[in-house]
Design a protein around this motif. Structure first.
Motif, short mmCIF file in Angstrom:
data_model
loop_
_atom_site.label_atom_id
_atom_site.label_comp_id
_atom_site.label_asym_id
_atom_site.label_seq_id
_atom_site.Cartn_x
_atom_site.Cartn_y
_atom_site.Cartn_z
N SER A 64 0.82 -1.19 0.00
CA SER A 64 0.00 0.00 0.00
C SER A 64 0.86 1.25 0.00
N VAL A 65 0.31 2.31 -0.59
CA VAL A 65 0.97 3.61 -0.54
C VAL A 65 0.48 4.29 0.73
N ALA A 66 1.35 4.35 1.74
CA ALA A 66 0.99 4.98 3.01
C ALA A 66 1.09 6.50 2.89
N LEU A 67 2.01 6.97 2.02
CA LEU A 67 2.21 8.40 1.81
C LEU A 67 2.60 8.61 0.35
N PRO A 68 1.75 9.27 -0.44
CA PRO A 68 2.13 9.57 -1.82
C PRO A 68 3.24 10.62 -1.82
N ILE A 78 4.28 13.66 7.32
CA ILE A 78 5.14 12.48 7.14
C ILE A 78 5.27 11.72 8.46
N LEU A 79 5.55 12.44 9.55
CA LEU A 79 5.73 11.79 10.84
C LEU A 79 4.43 11.15 11.34
N SER A 80 3.30 11.73 10.99
CA SER A 80 2.02 11.13 11.36
C SER A 80 1.85 9.77 10.70
N VAL A 81 2.22 9.67 9.42
CA VAL A 81 2.14 8.40 8.71
C VAL A 81 3.11 7.40 9.32
#
Length: 172
Positions: A64-68, A78-81
């Protein structure tokens, strides 16, 4: 992209497109695996320029793409992801690799640094797991201008040979 303690003259700095490919399979649970990979990703942000691009792709039983592709200046996003990453399931490494390269190619920076960084213990047990096939796949992608590095985490089932081979094939 610089390394702590190494100054790169401004005229030599290139924009960077970094894709973190994170193994979130069950074998990555534990403080010396996924937890440490999360620290590495978080710490790397301080070494990126605000205009550099960061993506996060995860793989376990599925990818899965957690962050595009996201500008490095969006640190809190970014840190949240990163904080939400957790380990479970099997290890479909090849599907994750393919998705990570798709992300790298979608944000490709002509003349820049385009790099996939895989954070794993090296356990590939679903999909293409044959050593030679993985090396060939990464070598082919390197020729497209996207380089690759595998970072190994943990002890015991760490597959050093596979990670060194794929890093070498990707000019990592």
């Amino acid at each position: 992209v610089g390394i702590q303690g190494v100054e790169v003259p401004k005229s030599e700095k290139k924009d960077a497109n970094i894709v973190f490919l994170v193994d979130v399979s069950g074998s990555m649970s534990g403080s010396n695996k996924l937890s440490l990979a999360k620290v590495v990703i978080a710490e790397s942000l301080s070494h990126l320029a605000p205009t550099d691009t960061v993506s996060i792709v995860t793989y376990a039983g599925h990818e899965s793409v957690a962050l595009p592709p996201t500008k490095a200046s969006n640190t809190s996003q970014i840190l949240s992801v990163v904080s939400k990453l957790s380990a479970s399931g099997s290890t479909a490494g090849h599907a994750g690799l393919a998705m990570a390269y798709n992300q790298a190619e979608s944000a490709f920076i002509e003349g820049g640094v385009n790099h996939v960084i895989m954070c794993t213990d090296g356990d590939f047990n679903v999909g293409i797991s044959n050593h030679d096939d993985l090396v060939d796949f990464i070598r082919e992608k390197r020729d497209s201008g996207v380089t690759f590095t595998a970072l190994g985490f943990g002890f015991g089932n760490l597959n050093d040979h596979m990670m060194e081979s794929v890093s070498n094939a990707g000019n990592g």
